[in-house]
Write a protein that holds these residues in place. Sequence first.
Motif, PDB file in Angstrom:
ATOM      1  N   LEU A   1     -15.895  -9.621   0.443  1.00 49.49           N
ATOM      2  CA  LEU A   1     -15.339  -9.049  -0.957  1.00 49.49           C
ATOM      3  C   LEU A   1     -14.067  -8.160  -0.586  1.00 49.49           C
ATOM      4  CD1 LEU A   1     -18.787  -7.967  -2.295  1.00 49.49           C
ATOM      5  CD2 LEU A   1     -17.259  -9.755  -3.182  1.00 49.49           C
ATOM      6  N   ILE A   2     -13.837  -7.897   0.730  1.00 46.56           N
ATOM      7  CA  ILE A   2     -12.627  -7.726   1.058  1.00 46.56           C
ATOM      8  C   ILE A   2     -11.991  -8.772   2.045  1.00 46.56           C
ATOM      9  CG2 ILE A   2     -11.050  -5.931   2.410  1.00 46.56           C
ATOM     10  CD1 ILE A   2     -13.369  -4.160   2.120  1.00 46.56           C
ATOM     11  N   PRO A   3     -10.713  -9.288   1.550  1.00 47.15           N
ATOM     12  CA  PRO A   3     -10.216 -10.309   2.387  1.00 47.15           C
ATOM     13  C   PRO A   3     -10.112 -10.257   3.803  1.00 47.15           C
ATOM     14  CG  PRO A   3      -8.572 -10.070   0.397  1.00 47.15           C
ATOM     15  CD  PRO A   3      -9.585  -8.735   0.688  1.00 47.15           C
ATOM     16  N   GLN A   4     -10.001 -11.430   4.632  1.00 50.91           N
ATOM     17  CA  GLN A   4      -9.802 -11.155   6.246  1.00 50.91           C
ATOM     18  C   GLN A   4      -8.442 -11.133   6.596  1.00 50.91           C
ATOM     19  OE1 GLN A   4     -12.831 -14.634   6.784  1.00 50.91           O
ATOM     20  NE2 GLN A   4     -13.939 -13.120   8.103  1.00 50.91           N
ATOM     21  N   ASP A   5      -7.830 -11.696   5.677  1.00 57.41           N
ATOM     22  CA  ASP A   5      -6.490 -11.319   6.079  1.00 57.41           C
ATOM     23  C   ASP A   5      -6.053 -10.022   5.896  1.00 57.41           C
ATOM     24  OD1 ASP A   5      -3.260 -12.021   6.237  1.00 57.41           O
ATOM     25  OD2 ASP A   5      -3.592 -11.682   3.976  1.00 57.41           O
ATOM     26  N   ASN A   6      -5.334  -9.458   6.703  1.00 58.72           N
ATOM     27  CA  ASN A   6      -5.141  -8.032   6.649  1.00 58.72           C
ATOM     28  C   ASN A   6      -4.155  -7.365   5.641  1.00 58.72           C
ATOM     29  OD1 ASN A   6      -6.570  -7.456   8.804  1.00 58.72           O
ATOM     30  ND2 ASN A   6      -4.750  -7.530  10.395  1.00 58.72           N
ATOM     31  N   MET A   7      -3.097  -8.299   5.364  1.00 56.33           N
ATOM     32  CA  MET A   7      -2.070  -7.937   4.315  1.00 56.33           C
ATOM     33  C   MET A   7      -2.831  -7.877   2.932  1.00 56.33           C
ATOM     34  SD  MET A   7       0.474  -6.165   3.705  1.00 56.33           S
ATOM     35  CE  MET A   7       1.176  -6.039   5.457  1.00 56.33           C
ATOM     36  N   SER A   8      -3.730  -9.094   2.631  1.00 56.21           N
ATOM     37  CA  SER A   8      -4.693  -9.408   1.437  1.00 56.21           C
ATOM     38  C   SER A   8      -5.498  -8.294   1.394  1.00 56.21           C
ATOM     39  CB  SER A   8      -4.952 -10.515   1.160  1.00 56.21           C
ATOM     40  OG  SER A   8      -4.203 -11.861   1.554  1.00 56.21           O
ATOM     41  N   ALA A   9      -6.051  -7.822   2.499  1.00 54.08           N
ATOM     42  CA  ALA A   9      -6.996  -6.571   2.343  1.00 54.08           C
ATOM     43  C   ALA A   9      -6.367  -5.229   1.771  1.00 54.08           C
ATOM     44  CB  ALA A   9      -7.706  -6.423   3.787  1.00 54.08           C
ATOM     45  N   VAL A  10      -5.101  -5.029   2.437  1.00 57.08           N
ATOM     46  CA  VAL A  10      -4.611  -3.908   1.793  1.00 57.08           C
ATOM     47  C   VAL A  10      -4.059  -3.784   0.388  1.00 57.08           C
ATOM     48  CG1 VAL A  10      -2.270  -2.660   1.853  1.00 57.08           C
ATOM     49  CG2 VAL A  10      -3.325  -3.576   3.992  1.00 57.08           C
ATOM     50  N   ARG A  11      -3.984  -5.131  -0.135  1.00 58.73           N
ATOM     51  CA  ARG A  11      -3.650  -5.216  -1.612  1.00 58.73           C
ATOM     52  C   ARG A  11      -4.877  -5.046  -2.493  1.00 58.73           C
ATOM     53  NH1 ARG A  11       0.212  -9.195   0.112  1.00 58.73           N
ATOM     54  NH2 ARG A  11       2.284  -8.090  -0.002  1.00 58.73           N
ATOM     55  N   VAL A  12      -6.055  -5.385  -1.730  1.00 54.99           N
ATOM     56  CA  VAL A  12      -7.220  -5.417  -2.601  1.00 54.99           C
ATOM     57  C   VAL A  12      -7.431  -3.692  -2.468  1.00 54.99           C
ATOM     58  CG1 VAL A  12      -9.848  -5.481  -2.259  1.00 54.99           C
ATOM     59  CG2 VAL A  12      -8.255  -7.317  -2.300  1.00 54.99           C
ATOM     60  N   ARG A  13      -7.270  -3.184  -1.389  1.00 54.61           N
ATOM     61  CA  ARG A  13      -7.490  -1.711  -1.246  1.00 54.61           C
ATOM     62  C   ARG A  13      -6.747  -0.985  -1.986  1.00 54.61           C
ATOM     63  NH1 ARG A  13     -11.747  -1.127   2.900  1.00 54.61           N
ATOM     64  NH2 ARG A  13     -12.325   0.501   1.466  1.00 54.61           N
ATOM     65  N   GLN A  14      -5.511  -1.291  -2.398  1.00 56.13           N
ATOM     66  CA  GLN A  14      -4.785  -0.746  -3.364  1.00 56.13           C
ATOM     67  C   GLN A  14      -5.225  -0.558  -4.523  1.00 56.13           C
ATOM     68  OE1 GLN A  14      -0.973   1.008  -2.913  1.00 56.13           O
ATOM     69  NE2 GLN A  14      -2.412   1.747  -4.487  1.00 56.13           N
ATOM     70  N   THR A  15      -5.480  -1.645  -5.119  1.00 53.53           N
ATOM     71  CA  THR A  15      -6.252  -1.727  -6.490  1.00 53.53           C
ATOM     72  C   THR A  15      -7.600  -1.050  -6.446  1.00 53.53           C
ATOM     73  OG1 THR A  15      -5.419  -4.120  -6.752  1.00 53.53           O
ATOM     74  CG2 THR A  15      -7.202  -3.537  -8.379  1.00 53.53           C
ATOM     75  N   GLU A  16      -8.197  -1.038  -5.613  1.00 54.73           N
ATOM     76  CA  GLU A  16      -9.684  -0.135  -5.415  1.00 54.73           C
ATOM     77  C   GLU A  16      -9.008   1.340  -5.505  1.00 54.73           C
ATOM     78  OE1 GLU A  16     -11.292   0.718  -1.511  1.00 54.73           O
ATOM     79  OE2 GLU A  16     -13.362   1.187  -2.491  1.00 54.73           O
ATOM     80  N   ALA A  17      -7.891   1.970  -4.645  1.00 58.78           N
ATOM     81  CA  ALA A  17      -7.395   3.049  -4.730  1.00 58.78           C
ATOM     82  C   ALA A  17      -7.228   3.667  -6.348  1.00 58.78           C
ATOM     83  CB  ALA A  17      -6.177   3.412  -3.822  1.00 58.78           C
ATOM     84  N   LEU A  18      -6.310   2.632  -6.888  1.00 60.66           N
ATOM     85  CA  LEU A  18      -6.025   3.044  -8.233  1.00 60.66           C
ATOM     86  C   LEU A  18      -7.135   3.094  -9.254  1.00 60.66           C
ATOM     87  CD1 LEU A  18      -3.604   3.046 -10.174  1.00 60.66           C
ATOM     88  CD2 LEU A  18      -3.714   0.581 -10.473  1.00 60.66           C
ATOM     89  N   ALA A  19      -8.248   2.147  -9.154  1.00 57.06           N
ATOM     90  CA  ALA A  19      -9.513   2.201  -9.858  1.00 57.06           C
ATOM     91  C   ALA A  19     -10.325   3.652  -9.580  1.00 57.06           C
ATOM     92  CB  ALA A  19     -10.415   1.008  -9.670  1.00 57.06           C
ATOM     93  N   ASP A  20     -10.178   3.876  -8.136  1.00 59.13           N
ATOM     94  CA  ASP A  20     -11.153   5.205  -7.706  1.00 59.13           C
ATOM     95  C   ASP A  20     -10.186   6.446  -8.442  1.00 59.13           C
ATOM     96  OD1 ASP A  20     -12.762   3.787  -6.526  1.00 59.13           O
ATOM     97  OD2 ASP A  20     -12.371   4.379  -4.730  1.00 59.13           O
ATOM     98  N   GLY A  21      -8.962   6.193  -8.646  1.00 55.63           N
ATOM     99  CA  GLY A  21      -7.859   7.279  -9.165  1.00 55.63           C
ATOM    100  C   GLY A  21      -8.312   7.493 -10.658  1.00 55.63           C
ATOM    101  N   ILE A  22      -8.772   6.369 -11.309  1.00 56.39           N
ATOM    102  CA  ILE A  22      -9.030   6.509 -12.607  1.00 56.39           C
ATOM    103  C   ILE A  22     -10.370   7.455 -12.566  1.00 56.39           C
ATOM    104  CG2 ILE A  22      -9.821   5.348 -14.589  1.00 56.39           C
ATOM    105  CD1 ILE A  22      -8.120   3.010 -14.054  1.00 56.39           C
TER     106      ILE A  22
END
Length: 201
Positions: free
Chosen positions: A79-100
């Motif tokens: 549920l988090i991509p294995q590719d590091n840069m894709s994982a960072v992008r997923v975590r960025q969206t998570e951070a935005l959602a958690d910020g809401i």
Amino acid sequence: MKLTASLTSPYARKIRILLAEKHIPFELVVDSPWETATSVPALNPLGKVPVLETDEGETFFDSPVIAGFLEALDHPPHLIPQDNMSAVRVRQTEALADGILDAAVLAYLETLRPAEARMASNVARQHDKIERALIRLEAQLTGDWFHGERISLADIAVGCALEYLDLRAPELKWRERHPRLKAFLAKLGARDSFVDTRPPG
Ligand SMILES: N[C@@H](CCC(=O)N[C@@H](CS)C(=O)NCC(=O)O)C(=O)O
């Protein structure tokens, strides 16, 4: 594995949904950190849920760290991509959602104060953050999922944030301004993992 959570915590719900989507068995310990008899501070000095305790007795918090731990178990689906840069992008969206969520919780806490002690300017400030974040998410959602071709932590985090707005800030009527997010949640919210973790009414 034990997850300590309250049934209304959207951060904890994100983790419960990750566990369900990954079919990882766990024991749910329901504990509200706001109750005087809570055992949460003994597990997490910050006194917040969720807290995950492994069978070996190691504890993890907060929710992004728990999400990382679950992914490190290497239990498909990823549920988090294995590719590091894709994982960072997923975590960025998570951070935005958690910020809401952070903003919605602060605005909700104002409503629990006696009317004369409420700070309307703080509520407005938090609602502005939420609206800016929703505008960003609406623009980012160009396909079925926030990232890649299948569900990820990003989608789950956004879904939890949107449903938390329905629970605690229905007056924002976010669906009226964000049609793509509305359609996205209509589909996502029908998954068993979402249905089974919806807060009690
Ligand atoms: N950043 C944390 C936030 C967790 C959080 O704030 N949980 C709330 C429940 S929704 C809580 O336990 N609040 C108790 C308190 O703030 O004392 C995470 O992602 O786990």
